[in-house]
Design an enzyme around this catalytic site. Sequence first.
Site: not given
Length: 477
Positions: A48, A455
Site C-alpha cells: 500500500g 510544569h
Amino acid sequence: MAHAHTEDHFDICIIGSGSGNSIVDERFDDRSIALVDRGVGEDLWFGGTCLNVGCIPTKMMVVPATMAAAPEHARRLGVDLHLDGVDLGALQQRVFGRTDGISRAGLAWRESNRNVTVLREAAAFVDEHTLQVGHRTITADQFVIAAGSRPRALAAAGLDDPDLAGMIHTSETILRVRQLPDRLVVVGGGVEAIEFGHIFASLGSRVTLVNRSDRLLRRIDGEIAARATQLAAEHFAVRLNQRLSSVEPAERGGLLLRFVDPSDTEYRYNTDALLVVTGRVPNGDQLAVDRAGVDVDEAGFVVVDEHQRTSREHIWALGDVCDHHLLKHVANAQARVVQHNLLHPDEPIARPAEPVPQAIFGQPPVLTVGATEEALREAGTEYVKVVQPYDTVAYGWALDDRTSFVKLLVDPATRLLLGAGVIGPEAPELGQLLVAAMSFGIDVGTMARGQYWAHPELAEVVENALLAAAAECEGAR
C-alpha cells in the site's frame, strides 16, 4: 463454514494490500481468500501507499530534514550550529532499507498462507461477483474494495513528454531521486506540498512552491492555514495564484515551466526537477466498480454506509477509495470494522464517529481536528474562540517561539470542543490531548483542572488555552 470452491472462486476477494491486507488473520483460516494488488509506485511495491510511498517514508525523511534546518533556529538561541552536508544516499538507505524489507516480507508471508491466493496484476470488475485480474477471471461471494488512491494527474502541455520523465515527479517517485535537485519546483498547496517543500528545502534544494489558489492548506482552519503559509514562505519561496500551463526542456538543461495567473500574466521558472502534488483521486474508476453496481459520489469515491457496506450488500469498501479524509488512521479503523462485519455478519459494528485528526509534518508541524471557524460561522453555530500563543508559557520562552499557537473553538453552552488546532513544535503530540477531550466528551474546564500538567512542559499552552476557553464560556452565559 468454508464453501466448496474451484481455483477461480473464493469466499472473499480483497482488492488492495494496504489496510485491506490487515483484515486477514487466523480467524479467516476456514475461508478461501484472494488478495488482489497490482502494487504502488515505480516498482509496484506490495503493502500500500502509506508504507511504500506515503506517510512512513515521508516522515522518516522529515526527521533528518528538521535536524538539517536546526542551525537557523539555534542562532536565535545563541548557539552556533552549522550543517556540513546531507548524504541523500544514506538517508534513502535508512528509509527504504526498512520499508522495502517490510514490503517484501509482507508479500512473502501472505503468499505462504495456505488459504490466501495473492494476485499481483491490475483488476477490474466484470459484474457484481466477477473480477478480471490480468488474464484470469475470478469470482467471489464477498468483495472488499481497499484499492486506495493515486496522485491526481495535472493537465499541462509537455507534462507527459517521455523525454522529460526523469525530471518530473509525483509523491511516488520524488523520494528516490538519485541526487538532490539543486532547484525544485513544487506544484500544489496541500499537505504533500508543504511536507515535501520542507524536506527538500531543509536538505539543500532551492525550493519554489507554486499554488493555483491564494493560500496553502485550504481545507484546514483559515487562521492556522494563514500562519502555515506565512511560515512556509520564510523557509522556501511560495508563489500563489499561479497555474501551471506548460513544461518544456530548458536550453541549458533542466526544465522551463510556464505558469499563468488569473489575469493571464505569464511567469517562467527554470528548474532541475518538478514535483506535482495537487491532491489524490480514489481508484474506484480503475476497478470499474460501476460494472458491479457499486455507487460512487460526484468525486468518484465509493459510497458506503456506517458499516462500510457499499450499495451492493456483499461488497465492502474502506480507506481512500471511499473516504474523503484520505488518512491512514481512518483506513485502519475502517479495516477493523470490515473485519468484524465479515466475521460477525449478524452483529455488524459501525465505524468510529468523528472527530478525525490530521497531522501535517511541515516546518513547523500542525494538527487540526473537528470544525473550522469558517464552517461554524457558515452554519450559524455559536462558539467561543481562544488563540493561545506558545510564548505565554515557560517552555515557549525556552524555544524562543513567537509564531506558534493553540486554537480552540468551544460550544459555550456545553463547554465541549467543536474544533481545535495547533501549529508549532510538537503540534501533533499536543493536539492529541485535544482529540482525546473531543472524543471522550470532556469539557474544557474538566480537561484543564481534572489533571496535573507537568510544569514547565510545553503542554501548559494547551492547559492555558483550555482555562481561557472555560473563562470565556463563563463570560458568555
